[in-house]
Scaffold this active site. Structure first.
Site, PDB file in Angstrom:
ATOM      1  N   LYS A 211       0.840  -1.200   0.000  1.00  0.00           N
ATOM      2  CA  LYS A 211       0.000   0.000   0.000  1.00  0.00           C
ATOM      3  C   LYS A 211       0.875   1.250   0.000  1.00  0.00           C
ATOM      4  CE  LYS A 211      -3.297   2.482   2.830  1.00  0.00           C
ATOM      5  NZ  LYS A 211      -4.003   2.529   4.111  1.00  0.00           N
ATOM      6  N   GLU A 217      10.803  -4.695   3.692  1.00  0.00           N
ATOM      7  CA  GLU A 217      10.838  -6.105   3.292  1.00  0.00           C
ATOM      8  C   GLU A 217      10.408  -6.252   1.834  1.00  0.00           C
ATOM      9  OE1 GLU A 217       9.503  -4.865   6.003  1.00  0.00           O
ATOM     10  OE2 GLU A 217       9.694  -6.204   7.728  1.00  0.00           O
ATOM     11  N   GLY A 272      -4.356  -1.916   5.350  1.00  0.00           N
ATOM     12  CA  GLY A 272      -3.686  -3.086   4.790  1.00  0.00           C
ATOM     13  C   GLY A 272      -4.346  -4.394   5.190  1.00  0.00           C
ATOM     14  N   ARG A 273      -4.674  -4.543   6.473  1.00  0.00           N
ATOM     15  CA  ARG A 273      -5.235  -5.819   6.942  1.00  0.00           C
ATOM     16  C   ARG A 273      -6.697  -6.004   6.544  1.00  0.00           C
ATOM     17  NH1 ARG A 273      -3.748  -2.334  10.773  1.00  0.00           N
ATOM     18  NH2 ARG A 273      -5.314  -1.440  12.151  1.00  0.00           N
ATOM     19  N   GLU A 358      -3.277  -6.125  15.441  1.00  0.00           N
ATOM     20  CA  GLU A 358      -2.846  -4.837  14.880  1.00  0.00           C
ATOM     21  C   GLU A 358      -4.000  -3.831  14.959  1.00  0.00           C
ATOM     22  OE1 GLU A 358       0.452  -4.324  11.733  1.00  0.00           O
ATOM     23  OE2 GLU A 358      -1.379  -4.014  10.595  1.00  0.00           O
ATOM     24  N   HIS A 389      -2.135 -32.700  19.650  1.00  0.00           N
ATOM     25  CA  HIS A 389      -0.961 -33.473  20.056  1.00  0.00           C
ATOM     26  C   HIS A 389       0.207 -32.565  20.423  1.00  0.00           C
ATOM     27  CE1 HIS A 389      -3.005 -37.138  18.803  1.00  0.00           C
ATOM     28  NE2 HIS A 389      -3.551 -36.334  17.909  1.00  0.00           N
ATOM     29  N   LYS A 503       9.919  -0.041  13.096  1.00  0.00           N
ATOM     30  CA  LYS A 503      10.571   0.066  11.785  1.00  0.00           C
ATOM     31  C   LYS A 503      11.730   1.054  11.846  1.00  0.00           C
ATOM     32  CE  LYS A 503       6.445  -0.699   8.976  1.00  0.00           C
ATOM     33  NZ  LYS A 503       5.396  -0.038   8.222  1.00  0.00           N
TER      34      LYS A 503
HETATM   35  O1  F6P Z   1       3.320  -3.915   9.768  1.00  0.00           O
HETATM   36  C1  F6P Z   1       2.756  -2.676   9.536  1.00  0.00           C
HETATM   37  C2  F6P Z   1       2.108  -2.605   8.220  1.00  0.00           C
HETATM   38  O2  F6P Z   1       1.944  -1.263   7.960  1.00  0.00           O
HETATM   39  C3  F6P Z   1       0.795  -3.357   8.153  1.00  0.00           C
HETATM   40  O3  F6P Z   1      -0.256  -2.645   8.664  1.00  0.00           O
HETATM   41  C4  F6P Z   1       0.689  -3.583   6.681  1.00  0.00           C
HETATM   42  O4  F6P Z   1      -0.276  -4.543   6.384  1.00  0.00           O
HETATM   43  C5  F6P Z   1       2.093  -3.997   6.347  1.00  0.00           C
HETATM   44  O5  F6P Z   1       2.899  -3.187   7.182  1.00  0.00           O
HETATM   45  C6  F6P Z   1       2.490  -3.830   4.920  1.00  0.00           C
HETATM   46  O6  F6P Z   1       2.383  -2.499   4.522  1.00  0.00           O
HETATM   47  P1  F6P Z   1       2.436  -2.089   2.995  1.00  0.00           P
HETATM   48  O7  F6P Z   1       1.264  -2.696   2.312  1.00  0.00           O
HETATM   49  O8  F6P Z   1       2.400  -0.601   2.979  1.00  0.00           O
HETATM   50  O9  F6P Z   1       3.716  -2.614   2.415  1.00  0.00           O
END
Ligand code: F6P
Length: 550
Positions: A211, A217, A272-273, A358, A389, A503
């Site tokens: 987003k 990452e 995002g979620r 979150e 188990h 972050k």
């Molecule tokens: O971990 C924080 C966060 O902002 C989440 O809310 C989000 O889903 C994820 O990182 C990924 O964010 P983006 O879609 O901006 O890469």
């Protein structure tokens, strides 16, 4: 009216100052002694605690509440003006108060004719583009740079940009889909290396989902994937043909090197979620095709309709949230297990962990004051029956109170039917039912090592069968449950400032790990660990490391 005020313009009271909260606190002391065994003998009570919607039975009867507690919980929701808050959500009011933004994920699954103003110009058109793209990949019209049909999809994204698509794509994977799916989230190079290990550079499609288009990452993994492709093809055209992106910052994706026609937009008004229903769900559209993706949206929309139309006493997301409040705030339960009895839903605990924690892992109210009461507890879980188990021992005989959701699937779902597996499914259901029964009733035994106390409240949700529609409905149910919890606690379920802090710390440490002699600040523990890791990575060059290094 802004979201941080009540209808009268007065600030909203803290949860513990509500009249119904006081009543519930009084009832809680009696409920501690009420046994589930006796509550479960009352079939009228059990009937009142069951509701059905969108192909799912929601059974709350194994929870430690009687109808008096239920009535007080419903009063609590009334006092919080839950209906007005729900309508504010659907109408696109700025329910995300810290970012002054709406949370319009419901628009992403609403029919075209039913779009709120903020979404009407963009959502239907983007959905059509996504579905046309997915169909063209599936039927081989859209190919890699040499004209060969795609075989592998590598989805690069993290958190909300990964967990939902991965859950649904894995759960509903169909044997006749020509594509395989790989999800790369972690910045650990093993993740992208695994996804690319035996990939064919001519037939691999990359979807970069972010987003913000700033997530470390995702951008690091995407750059590695692009280099991998360029090194093997030596053609920039391969990137144009084989990379697409989903983002709210389309200009950043263009600057990264993607063509506008390969970028699907997102909008600031979707968290995002909560974004599975947008082009973030591209792996679902690619895996299931247009009809499957539309069924996912339709199932979620059916749950939206239920949430808006069902009376409070039969409203599944509201009831689930109120019972959560009872367990967390009045019975002091500090952990919640998600127990899907369906192998296909094994990613559900991870998905719900993000959605719930979150969203509602907060201690500050909309107006900036302290909640004064607990909010979301630890959320964890694992699939049945394998968890039986492993960690079920703790659930049956440990010292910690917990609540749990059992998710069962009525029909086994094999297409074509596989009679040789029918017993597997019956055993699965028998175990899921049996574990919930044991948690409720316990096991009286003269040997204290064998006895289990029981009296643990659990929910049981039964999907008629697992398909795109019922899964869409289940996930939308959880979204609305989270929203209802948040409105009782008076917190903003749609921001995540706590994550941003972590972050920033990594950026400084990344520098320090690469630079000998860099200033490390006042934290001696981190200082020592950085020195140790630097020595491991470059033992010959490092100076001034006072740690013994084996
Ligand atoms: O971990 C924080 C966060 O902002 C989440 O809310 C989000 O889903 C994820 O990182 C990924 O964010 P983006 O879609 O901006 O890469």
């Amino acid at each position: 009216m802004t979201e941080d005020q009540s209808a009268s313009g007065e600030p909203r009271p803290a949860a513990a100052d509500l009249a119904a909260w006081g009543r519930l606190a009084g009832l809680a002391s009696q409920a501690h002694s009420a046994s589930l065994a006796s509550l479960l003998r009352d079939s009228a009570r059990c009937r009142a605690l069951r509701s059905a919607a969108a192909g799912i039975l929601f059974d709350f009867s194994r929870q430690p509440i009687d109808l008096v507690v239920l009535e007080a919980l419903l009063e609590l929701a009334e006092e919080r003006r839950w209906k007005a808050r729900r309508e504010a959500l659907f109408a696109g009011e700025p329910v995300n108060t810290s970012e002054n933004a709406p949370a319009l994920h419901t628009a992403l699954r609403a029919p075209d004719a039913d779009q709120p103003e903020a979404a009407a110009q963009t959502v239907p058109a983007t959905r059509q583009r996504l579905l046309a793209f997915a169909e063209s990949v599936r039927d081989g019209r859209r190919t890699g740079h040499t004209g060969r049909a795609f075989q592998r999809v590598v989805h690069i994204g993290i958190g909300g940009s990964q967990l939902g698509p991965e859950l649904v794509a894995e759960a509903l994977r169909s044997a006749d889909c020509p594509l395989t799916f790989h999800f790369v989230a972690n910045i650990d190079g093993h993740a992208i290396a695994d996804a690319l290990a035996d990939a064919d550079p001519e037939t691999t499609l990359f979807i970069v989902v972010s987003k913000s288009f700033t997530t470390l990452e995702t951008l690091t993994n995407a750059a590695t994937a692009r280099n991998w492709l360029l090194e093997r093809t030596n053609q920039p055209e391969a990137v144009a043909a084989q990379f697409v992106a989903v983002t709210a910052r389309t200009e950043a994706a263009t600057a990264w090197g993607l063509r506008p026609e390969n970028i699907f937009p997102l909008w600031n008004w979707v968290g995002g979620r909560f974004s599975l229903w947008s082009a973030v769900g591209a792996p679902v559209a690619l895996g299931l095709g247009k009809a499957g993706f539309e069924a996912l949206l339709d199932g979620a929309h059916a749950m939206d309709q239920h949430f808006r139309q069902a009376p409070p006493e039969a409203n599944a997301p509201l009831l689930a949230a109120l019972i959560d409040i009872w367990n967390i705030n009045f019975l002091g339960i500090a952990n919640h297990a998600v127990l899907p009895y369906d192998h296909r839903l094994r990613r559900l605990p991870a998905y719900l962990q993000q959605l719930k924690t979150e969203s509602n892992g907060k201690s500050t109210r909309h107006d900036g004051s302290d909640t004064g009461v607990h909010t979301i507890p630890v959320v964890w879980g694992g699939e049945g029956t394998t968890g039986q188990h492993a960690f079920h021992q703790m659930l049956h005989q440990g010292t910690r109170a917990f609540s749990a959701d059992f998710i069962l699937t009525g029909l086994d779902g094999h297409q074509p039917p596989r009679p040789e597996l029918a017993d597997h499914h019956r055993w699965l259901l028998a175990n899921g039912l049996g574990q919930g029964q044991a948690m409720a009733l316990g096991w009286a035994h003269e040997d204290p090592h064998r006895a289990a106390p029981g009296n643990h409240g659990t929910n049981t949700f039964v999907l008629d069968h697992l398909d795109a529609s019922s899964l869409g409905a289940l996930l939308a149910f959880y979204e609305h449950r989270v929203f209802c919890q948040g409105l009782i606690w008076d917190i903003n379920s749609f921001d995540q400032w706590g994550v941003e802090f972590g972050k920033r710390l990594a950026e400084t440490l990344f520098e320090q790990l690469g630079r000998a002699g860099a200033a490390l600040g006042p934290d001696a523990a981190t200082h020592a660990l950085v020195a140790h890791l630097r020595a491991l990575n470059a033992p010959a060059k490092e100076e001034g490391n006072d740690l013994p290094h084996q």
